[in-house]
Design an enzyme around this catalytic site. Structure first.
Site, mmCIF file in Angstrom:
data_model
loop_
_atom_site.group_PDB
_atom_site.id
_atom_site.type_symbol
_atom_site.label_atom_id
_atom_site.label_comp_id
_atom_site.label_asym_id
_atom_site.label_seq_id
_atom_site.Cartn_x
_atom_site.Cartn_y
_atom_site.Cartn_z
ATOM 1 N N ASN A 7 0.877 -1.175 0.000
ATOM 2 C CA ASN A 7 0.000 0.000 0.000
ATOM 3 C C ASN A 7 0.914 1.225 0.000
ATOM 4 O O ASN A 7 1.592 1.503 0.987
ATOM 5 C CB ASN A 7 -0.905 0.001 1.241
ATOM 6 C CG ASN A 7 -1.806 1.222 1.293
ATOM 7 O OD1 ASN A 7 -1.415 2.332 0.925
ATOM 8 N ND2 ASN A 7 -3.027 1.040 1.771
ATOM 9 N N GLU A 34 -4.005 1.780 -2.855
ATOM 10 C CA GLU A 34 -4.174 3.194 -2.502
ATOM 11 C C GLU A 34 -3.354 4.092 -3.444
ATOM 12 O O GLU A 34 -2.547 4.905 -3.013
ATOM 13 C CB GLU A 34 -3.828 3.445 -1.029
ATOM 14 C CG GLU A 34 -4.806 4.407 -0.408
ATOM 15 C CD GLU A 34 -4.663 4.596 1.103
ATOM 16 O OE1 GLU A 34 -5.223 5.595 1.583
ATOM 17 O OE2 GLU A 34 -4.027 3.781 1.795
ATOM 18 N N ASP A 147 -3.790 -4.931 1.016
ATOM 19 C CA ASP A 147 -4.037 -4.325 2.327
ATOM 20 C C ASP A 147 -5.432 -4.754 2.745
ATOM 21 O O ASP A 147 -6.422 -4.247 2.243
ATOM 22 C CB ASP A 147 -3.927 -2.798 2.216
ATOM 23 C CG ASP A 147 -4.323 -2.092 3.497
ATOM 24 O OD1 ASP A 147 -4.635 -2.772 4.500
ATOM 25 O OD2 ASP A 147 -4.348 -0.847 3.492
ATOM 26 N N ASN A 149 -6.704 -4.497 5.793
ATOM 27 C CA ASN A 149 -7.242 -3.714 6.904
ATOM 28 C C ASN A 149 -7.820 -4.609 8.001
ATOM 29 O O ASN A 149 -8.770 -4.251 8.684
ATOM 30 C CB ASN A 149 -8.278 -2.706 6.416
ATOM 31 C CG ASN A 149 -7.643 -1.371 6.033
ATOM 32 O OD1 ASN A 149 -6.900 -0.792 6.828
ATOM 33 N ND2 ASN A 149 -7.921 -0.894 4.835
ATOM 34 N N ASP A 216 -1.324 -6.242 6.023
ATOM 35 C CA ASP A 216 -1.020 -6.488 4.611
ATOM 36 C C ASP A 216 -0.659 -7.965 4.455
ATOM 37 O O ASP A 216 0.268 -8.459 5.109
ATOM 38 C CB ASP A 216 0.138 -5.596 4.163
ATOM 39 C CG ASP A 216 -0.193 -4.122 4.362
ATOM 40 O OD1 ASP A 216 -0.768 -3.518 3.442
ATOM 41 O OD2 ASP A 216 0.104 -3.593 5.460
ATOM 42 N N ASP A 245 2.837 4.712 4.945
ATOM 43 C CA ASP A 245 2.725 4.192 6.310
ATOM 44 C C ASP A 245 2.729 2.658 6.327
ATOM 45 O O ASP A 245 2.742 2.053 7.396
ATOM 46 C CB ASP A 245 1.494 4.749 7.035
ATOM 47 C CG ASP A 245 0.230 4.762 6.182
ATOM 48 O OD1 ASP A 245 0.294 4.413 4.985
ATOM 49 O OD2 ASP A 245 -0.833 5.143 6.701
ATOM 50 N N HIS A 246 2.740 2.028 5.139
ATOM 51 C CA HIS A 246 2.826 0.574 5.013
ATOM 52 C C HIS A 246 4.187 0.177 4.474
ATOM 53 O O HIS A 246 4.820 0.928 3.731
ATOM 54 C CB HIS A 246 1.781 0.046 4.028
ATOM 55 C CG HIS A 246 0.361 0.238 4.454
ATOM 56 N ND1 HIS A 246 -0.442 -0.801 4.889
ATOM 57 C CD2 HIS A 246 -0.417 1.357 4.473
ATOM 58 C CE1 HIS A 246 -1.650 -0.315 5.160
ATOM 59 N NE2 HIS A 246 -1.650 0.979 4.926
#
Length: 257
Positions: A7, A34, A147, A149, A216, A245-246
């Site tokens: 991501n 994303e 991802d 989530n 992930d 941030d991933h």
């Protein structure tokens, strides 16, 4: 075959990171989530110059997914979004690469347990599961990457994580439903460090403190289980200036003929 998921939280911002990572790691399939850009803004030329072809589906500001490969991807094999599930959000793309069905997903966040967005997340997951049930009938070798989530177990979340989202029982039950199709969490086929995460908030020095979640994932069909050679989080891109941030998660497969 090396399959990775990442991501990037804006491909426009993170494109230099992606190009450097491709050059250093040379994946056979890189699943991106994303993208946060429309199809007309997708960096086709830059990726081709780096030796990669791409299939993608995007939208302005939010969502968007892509699969990159050093070999051309046959458009006839590509599916965009979940068939039969009406959705304006661009969250799924699938393609066949080296005889492996690669499904790249950016799963809904859900915002908060009990919210409308949470209910959408559960509906989306149910639709994905039913579609994959059919995909597995025609694609024995399948990887579901993205991802999710969802942190599927307590060990996939920092012990001090207090929010219900990503760790709630309905979300984890949906993850188990995917596993009920026969899909296997490749990461857990191998010994892993304690508190191995793939996402860390930008705030509160979360990465430095390793305050994160493992959300992930790469799930493989039973036919690929014995081909799995390693699966790990590559934390190096998270250490860069202006990172996503991933972090990428990378799966190595030893495929026979």
């Amino acid at each position: 075959m090396k399959v990775a998921t990442w991501n990037v939280n804006s491909l426009k911002v993170r494109l230099p990171h992606v190009l450097d990572w491709l050059a250093a790691n040379k994946p056979d399939a890189l699943c991106l989530q994303e993208l946060k850009l429309e199809d007309k803004a997708f960096p086709v030329a830059e990726l081709e110059a780096a030796g990669y072809h791409a299939v993608f589906i995007g939208q302005k500001t939010y969502n968007g997914v892509a699969i990159l490969s050093p070999q051309p991807i046959e458009e006839a094999t590509v599916v965009r979004n979940i068939p039969g599930f009406e959705d304006e959000q661009k969250r799924i793309i699938a393609a066949t690469i080296d005889g492996v069905r690669v499904v790249c997903g950016y799963f809904p966040n859900g915002q908060a347990v009990g919210s409308d967005k949470f209910e959408y997340k559960l509906r989306w997951l149910a639709a994905l599961t039913e579609w994959l049930r059919e995909e597995l009938k025609t694609h024995e070798r399948l990887v579901l990457a993205g991802d999710f989530n969802i942190a599927p177990e307590d060990r996939d979340a920092h012990p001090d994580w207090k929010d219900e989202i990503h760790v709630s029982e309905p979300e984890r039950a949906a993850f188990r439903a995917l596993q009920g199709l026969g899909l296997i969490d490749a990461f857990r086929l191998f010994e892993q460090p304690e508190r191995a995460f793939s996402w860390w908030d930008y705030r509160m020095m979360a990465f430095r403190r390793n305050f994160g979640l493992r959300i992930d994932h790469l799930l493989v069909s039973p036919a690929l289980r014995e081909a799995c050679r390693s699966c790990a989080v590559d934390k190096e891109p998270r250490r860069l200036e202006r990172p996503s941030d991933h972090a990428p998660v990378v799966l190595d497969l030893a495929l026979g003929a």
